[in-house]
Motif scaffolding. Structure first.
Motif, short mmCIF file in Angstrom:
data_model
loop_
_atom_site.label_atom_id
_atom_site.label_comp_id
_atom_site.label_asym_id
_atom_site.label_seq_id
_atom_site.Cartn_x
_atom_site.Cartn_y
_atom_site.Cartn_z
N LEU A 187 0.84 -1.20 0.00
CA LEU A 187 0.00 0.00 0.00
C LEU A 187 0.88 1.25 0.00
O LEU A 187 2.00 1.24 0.51
N LEU B 165 -4.10 2.20 5.93
CA LEU B 165 -5.55 2.26 5.98
C LEU B 165 -5.96 3.07 7.21
O LEU B 165 -5.26 3.08 8.23
N SER B 166 -7.07 3.74 7.12
CA SER B 166 -7.55 4.53 8.24
C SER B 166 -8.16 3.60 9.29
O SER B 166 -9.19 2.96 9.04
N SER C 172 -3.49 -0.96 9.07
CA SER C 172 -4.21 0.25 9.46
C SER C 172 -3.56 0.88 10.69
O SER C 172 -2.63 0.31 11.29
#
Length: 213
Positions: free
Chosen positions: A78, A82-83, A205
């Motif tokens: 990524l 990620l949130s 995340s």
């Protein structure tokens, strides 16, 4: 916990302050990477004993616990984390009737020392993993310190069977995510039941939410 409850949880039963400081020194000086690895190996051995002679299941467990075998099964790297969404500490979910919550300040070098300073904060002082396998506060401290150093994971909430970490540098590439997934699987299989799902999701995340059944 309220301040009164924290005070009651702050010392091991029958252990005075000097003995507790000695234990803390041992925890600080331990090889936390090696101890974390031993937790994963112990969990893997327990799993292999449970699946018996079914070779297909045994191969599946080897994939789950070996980062090099797990990484090719994960998604690509990524660009950014990620949130993460707080599951336990946001107030969006009522955990066993929790109402108001206290913010407690704990004298410690880092969040990884909290399970040792407050051994009764989580459950009975031991966090349970597979079956009857129990982790000691020193095991908890080793894993928390490793995750802090590797990925900037900081203890955010701990209460009963619930733990939450805020992660500054979560693993974004498949190999690092696989490494984190195998360690989280060994530590808390109730949450990381499928390391592929966790490796592509929660572990990439900014919030890791764990719970023990």
């Amino acid at each position: 916990m309220s301040p009164d409850d924290v005070a009651r949880a702050s010392l091991h039963d029958g252990v005075d302050a000097a003995a507790l400081e000695s234990l803390m020194a041992e925890v600080v000086c331990q090889d936390h990477d090696a101890r974390a690895a031993s937790v994963v190996v112990s969990s893997f051995r327990w799993s292999m004993e449970c699946v018996g002679g079914d070779e297909e299941d045994r191969e599946g467990w080897r994939d789950d616990y070996d980062p090099d075998r797990l990484a090719p099964q994960l998604g690509p790297e990524l660009v950014e984390p990620l949130s993460g969404v707080s599951r336990w500490g946001s107030g969006n979910r009522d955990i066993r009737g929790w109402g108001s919550r206290w913010l407690n300040f704990v004298p410690a070098r880092g969040g990884y020392e909290v399970p040792v300073v407050l051994p009764h904060l989580i459950g009975t002082g031991n966090w349970f993993g597979y079956g009857d396998r129990m982790l000691t506060p020193a095991d908890d401290a080793a894993l928390l310190r490793r995750w802090q150093e590797q990925w900037g994971a900081e203890l955010f909430l701990a209460q009963g069977a619930y733990l939450e970490l805020v992660v500054d540098r979560p693993p974004l590439d498949p190999r690092a995510a696989a490494q984190a997934a195998t360690e989280l699987l060994g530590y808390c299989s109730d949450t990381v039941q499928d390391p592929r799902t966790a490796g592509d999701g929660m572990l990439r995340s900014t919030v890791w939410s764990l719970w023990w059944d």
